[in-house]
Scaffold this active site. Structure first.
Site, PDB file in Angstrom:
ATOM      1  N   ARG A 180       4.003  -3.434   4.064  1.00  8.57           N
ATOM      2  CA  ARG A 180       5.425  -3.748   3.911  1.00  8.57           C
ATOM      3  C   ARG A 180       5.964  -3.141   2.616  1.00  8.57           C
ATOM      4  NH1 ARG A 180       7.039  -9.611   4.080  1.00  8.57           N
ATOM      5  NH2 ARG A 180       9.102  -8.684   4.329  1.00  8.57           N
ATOM      6  N   CYS A 239       9.116 -10.499  -3.993  1.00  6.87           N
ATOM      7  CA  CYS A 239       8.413 -10.428  -2.708  1.00  6.87           C
ATOM      8  C   CYS A 239       9.447 -10.166  -1.621  1.00  6.87           C
ATOM      9  CB  CYS A 239       7.616 -11.703  -2.458  1.00  6.87           C
ATOM     10  SG  CYS A 239       8.636 -13.213  -2.433  1.00  6.87           S
TER      11      CYS A 239
END
Length: 282
Positions: A180, A239
């Site tokens: 990701r 994040c």
């Protein structure tokens, strides 16, 4: 006072202590009702349930990320309603490698409550240690006196992160999985990639194979390799939505490297504005 992590054995010895309160924050990002269902099926004796979306997040407006922080005063009142006092020892657990528990740990410090610790190993660790679970709901406690006080942690907004791109005074550490981070296999946010200049520290790299945190010295060596000569106060933890970034913040605290700050909106907020730059790859 326990302020980072706590063992199953230590918690077991204090389950009946009225000055201690246990909070269950199990949650699945792809199935928001899974945590509540798991709690109903079985939880630590006396534990109360809090939901990531409903209790640990504020209203979304389409540009403030998937899990924006709630109002501090309202959040403190929610905890006080469960019986949390200014002097309570709070213990938090989940079943997702402490990723949700770390978010609540950080939020308690955000409202000025230092006596908060994550159950090391979470529900799997508790069961492995022979801990009891029950489906009986805990009796209501008298309302606590917890209020939002001076924050013990720092945070930063998108505008400040943008300003940092030019000066690179602070290092952004992204807690998402490496694929990701590189912009591959993005299933939660509309845009793949990362904040330019960020480095990657997957939050699960803070854990041992049994789901407990690595020893402090090992964590310190890992983070020192990332930081170089930078002090932890020059770290921005980030994040996908401000949840697993708190896992890195907890790991830093365990390792004796306090002072890093959180970007609560994280990638889900950053990527919502096409004017903000996006990097891909390593």
């Amino acid at each position: 006072m326990h302020t980072t992590i706590i063992s199953a054995a230590t918690l077991q010895a204090h389950l009946a202590d009225p000055a201690w309160i246990v909070l269950d924050v199990r949650h699945e990002l792809t199935d928001p009702q899974a945590g509540r269902a798991a709690y109903t099926a079985g939880h630590l004796p006396g534990a109360f349930f809090l939901h990531l979306d409903e209790d640990l997040s504020g209203p979304k407006n389409g540009s403030n990320g998937r899990h924006p922080l709630p109002d501090r005063v309202s959040f403190a009142a929610r905890l006080a309603g469960l019986g949390v006092n200014q002097a309570s020892q709070v213990v938090i657990y989940d079943a997702q490698g402490s990723m949700m528990a770390a978010r609540l740990w950080w939020m308690l410090r955000w409202i000025g409550h230092q006596a908060a610790a994550v159950l090391d190993g979470g529900m799997p660790g508790w069961l492995a240690a022979g801990g009891e679970i029950t489906s009986t709901l805990p009796p209501a406690r008298n309302a606590g006196n917890l209020i939002a006080g001076e924050s013990l942690v720092g945070s930063i907004d998108a505008a400040e992160v943008m300003s940092n791109l030019a000066v690179q005074d602070k290092l952004v550490i992204d807690a998402r999985a490496p694929d990701r981070f590189r912009g591959e296999n993005e299933t939660l946010d509309a845009v793949g990639g990362h904040i330019p200049g960020a480095c990657n520290r997957f939050f699960r790299d803070n854990l041992q194979a049994d789901g407990r945190f690595k020893p402090a010295a090992e964590l310190r060596a890992d983070f020192t390799a990332l930081l170089g000569a930078r002090p932890a106060s020059r770290i921005i933890a980030q994040c996908g939505s401000g949840v697993t970034a708190c896992h890195n913040l907890l790991a830093l605290e365990i390792s004796g490297l306090p002072g890093a700050i959180l970007y609560p909106g994280s990638w889900s907020e950053w990527s919502s504005d096409p004017a903000r730059p996006v990097a891909t790859g390593n």
